[in-house]
Write an enzyme that holds these catalytic residues in place. Sequence first.
Site: not given
Length: 413
Positions: A158, A213
């Site tokens: 990430d 997201d």
Amino acid sequence: MKKTTINFLLLLLPFIGFSQGNKVTQIGGKFDGLAMTPPMGWNSWNTFETNIDEKLIKETADIMVTSGMEAAGYNYIVLDDGWMAKERDKNGNLVADPVKFPSGIKALIDYVHSKGLKFGLYNCAGTSTCAGYPGTRGYEYQDARFYASLGIDFLKYDWCNTAGINAPEAYATMSNALKTAGRPIVFSLCEWGDNKPWDWAKPIGNLWRISGDIYPCFDCEFHHEEGNWSSWGFMKILEMRKDIRKFSGPDHWNDFDMLEVGDGMTNTEDKAHFTMWSMMASPLIAGNDFRKMSKETLAILTNKELIAVNQDKLGIQGFKYSSEDGLEVWVKPLSDDNWAITFVNRSDVTKKVNFDWKKQLIKDADFNLEANFNTTSYKIKNLWENKEAGNTKKAFVANLASHDVITLKLIKI
């Protein structure tokens, strides 16, 4: 030498080839050939966030096998953020949360492997993960050795808490660390597309996120007040990046984020979502709770015809061919000179599809491909209905409900 020049050379270092006689070797870089088709599996984040434990993961692995999902191609179980303890041990090693994983992470990985599945873990290029657990910045090689010792097969990496960090450098460092550790591990860059990974990540990773997201809605933006950021409906993500499909292909995929099928949308919207991810050659990583999965959700996720479109060996991402009054036509070149065609209704009312093949000329400028229906005929198969639908000598006519899709495979005659 100027400091800026030194920094530039350090950035290039992972890509520099060193000559040994007539042979050139590359330092580090990804393990090639691990993702020749888009990866398929399950990830814990969309439904569970950090509320994960070994019981959940074992049950998910069991169901992946017994439900038929493994047979359909799903083989990765990826444990996302929240699997770690809040602190490293005295030697600087990562530690699995002993409450969530009392048997230890290695035992869990061995259990998943015993089911014939592969296992993935999560970490972050920053100083801490998005949920506040230990990040990998400064521990890249140590963590890579740890992952290799555990026997993992997939790393999702990430991009939280990365102020002042250079993205290509950070991801190249972790890629090199994985290569040095010696275990072939699929490297998934979750950098959100902010630094255009499609421009530089092909030698570094096997797939890279192209957006923020996802959110379980058709075409919305969900704004997170607490962090001043947004999550996106799946149609929003489709439109988010232009002209990057040419950078995607076998072993270097544009990742449109994890699936939200079974997470609260209508079955029709789930069907459209799964279709478009298949058309875009995106990784198919489910994110729902398998223990509560309906028959309708399972049928969508295991539709072999749509999965075959996603997994087509040609590995070309689809594109939007036309759009008129809320009715869009998306196309995807397939192997053997075949094509997939999807009609998607973005409007709130039923639309009539009347597609006269003789009046269409489909050109894929990025890959120099063409479908000329005046010179070539195709048989048509309706993939969601799993039945033959004539050929391209006659116009295709159908009614299409709001937010629904029709996907056809054109098979060259």
